[in-house]
Design an enzyme around this catalytic site. Sequence first.
Site, mmCIF file in Angstrom:
data_model
loop_
_atom_site.group_PDB
_atom_site.id
_atom_site.type_symbol
_atom_site.label_atom_id
_atom_site.label_comp_id
_atom_site.label_asym_id
_atom_site.label_seq_id
_atom_site.Cartn_x
_atom_site.Cartn_y
_atom_site.Cartn_z
ATOM 1 C CG LEU A 195 8.355 2.676 4.823
ATOM 2 C CD1 LEU A 195 8.072 1.405 4.025
ATOM 3 C CD2 LEU A 195 7.092 3.464 5.008
ATOM 4 C CE1 TYR A 252 1.205 -0.135 4.356
ATOM 5 C CE2 TYR A 252 0.066 1.969 4.317
ATOM 6 C CZ TYR A 252 0.932 1.090 4.926
ATOM 7 O OH TYR A 252 1.545 1.445 6.107
ATOM 8 N NE ARG A 272 -5.592 -19.821 4.177
ATOM 9 C CZ ARG A 272 -4.694 -20.674 4.659
ATOM 10 N NH1 ARG A 272 -4.661 -21.919 4.243
ATOM 11 N NH2 ARG A 272 -3.812 -20.263 5.559
ATOM 12 C CD GLU A 324 9.943 2.258 10.524
ATOM 13 O OE1 GLU A 324 9.811 3.219 9.755
ATOM 14 O OE2 GLU A 324 9.824 1.075 10.171
ATOM 15 C CE LYS A 381 3.387 3.364 3.205
ATOM 16 N NZ LYS A 381 3.371 3.285 4.654
ATOM 17 C CG HIS A 392 0.520 -21.278 2.448
ATOM 18 N ND1 HIS A 392 -0.570 -22.067 2.746
ATOM 19 C CD2 HIS A 392 0.836 -20.614 3.590
ATOM 20 C CE1 HIS A 392 -0.899 -21.897 4.013
ATOM 21 N NE2 HIS A 392 -0.057 -21.012 4.552
ATOM 22 N NE ARG A 406 7.006 4.416 0.501
ATOM 23 C CZ ARG A 406 6.753 5.252 1.509
ATOM 24 N NH1 ARG A 406 7.726 5.621 2.332
ATOM 25 N NH2 ARG A 406 5.543 5.735 1.698
HETATM 26 N N1 PDD Z 1 2.855 5.192 7.198
HETATM 27 N N2 PDD Z 1 7.484 4.164 8.954
HETATM 28 C C1 PDD Z 1 6.372 3.398 8.901
HETATM 29 C C2 PDD Z 1 6.369 2.078 9.575
HETATM 30 C C3 PDD Z 1 5.238 3.874 8.202
HETATM 31 O O1 PDD Z 1 4.136 3.111 8.124
HETATM 32 C C4 PDD Z 1 5.272 5.155 7.601
HETATM 33 C C5 PDD Z 1 4.097 5.714 6.839
HETATM 34 C C6 PDD Z 1 6.456 5.918 7.698
HETATM 35 C C7 PDD Z 1 6.591 7.289 7.085
HETATM 36 O O2 PDD Z 1 6.665 7.201 5.687
HETATM 37 P P1 PDD Z 1 6.160 8.397 4.764
HETATM 38 O O3 PDD Z 1 6.878 9.608 5.188
HETATM 39 O O4 PDD Z 1 6.540 7.968 3.404
HETATM 40 O O5 PDD Z 1 4.683 8.508 4.969
HETATM 41 C C8 PDD Z 1 7.539 5.380 8.381
HETATM 42 C C9 PDD Z 1 1.641 5.564 6.495
HETATM 43 C C10 PDD Z 1 1.398 7.022 6.461
HETATM 44 C C11 PDD Z 1 0.496 4.757 7.059
HETATM 45 O O6 PDD Z 1 0.727 3.600 7.359
HETATM 46 O O7 PDD Z 1 -0.622 5.267 7.160
#
Ligand code: PDD
Length: 280
Positions: free
Chosen positions: A203, A32, A98, A179, A147, A100, A51
């Site tokens: 991330l 996503y 389903r 983070e 992501k 895997h 990304r």
């Molecule tokens: N999340 N780290 C994680 C684990 C994240 O899920 C996100 C963003 C970031 C920041 O990334 P960016 O600056 O590209 O938004 C760092 C989004 C916003 C979410 O899950 O809603």
Amino acid sequence: MSIVYLNGEFMEESQAHISIDDRGFLFADGVYEVVHLYNGRPFEWDCHIDRLYRSLNALKIAGVSRDDLVRARERLVADNPGREASLYIQITRGVQRRIHTPPTPGMLAPTILMWVRPVEPIDPQVVARGVAVITVTDDRWAKVWVKTIGLLPNVLARGQAADRGVYDAIFVRDGMVMEGTSANIFRVKQGVLQTAPVTNYILPGITRAVIIEIAKNEGYRVLEEPFTVDELYQSDEVFLSGTSTEVLAVTEVDGRRIAEAAGPVTESLLALFHERAQRS
Ligand code: PDD
């Protein structure tokens, strides 16, 4: 009534249905992106889409057209002309009974879902006062840079934060600060900014990259180097960066006071970030 995009079509949200055999539902087999819209303009669209494709490639999901994403975005944005909104894109491997083993790339049509929803800017009082966080052990997998929609560790950590009455949880791996659950984290010590380096364990945030660029332009030294929880406690300022978070001061970590309010570096970076967002 809100219109969403699902697999090439626009429809009322209530008409958008996803199969019980969708691999996203069964296996979290998908990725996503969240893109912020300032006055209807997507912030750093190309970076988000680059990304997204890195995430899709990591999962070997093929068959997603960049032009289709742009066309869908334009229509959804036109339907939601608010001042601030959020664009959500989710792509799963698609629908399959389903099993895997994933199908050969290209054999399954991916499920592509997009929506735009209005968002409220963060309460200015919270921005000025800053938020509290706790640190938690990072028990996520080793491909955090992807992501993926598989966000259970993030959800559970955020639940822990909520149970403790704080805003977020900060993942710590082998004593090093990684983070937040949906944002990157910076510390400021004696005018020097520091944030975890880009490895497979964070991330690589788009906002993080923008903040680093803005800070360097302002003449700040920025270290992309690991730091410990103790160093976090001893910071002059701490802030989170993210698409929905923007630049948000952290004034308390694990019950220890870092500062009474958002500090001068955080405030100036937020102001410069807003300028850039309005210009974009
Ligand atoms: N999340 N780290 C994680 C684990 C994240 O899920 C996100 C963003 C970031 C920041 O990334 P960016 O600056 O590209 O938004 C760092 C989004 C916003 C979410 O899950 O809603």
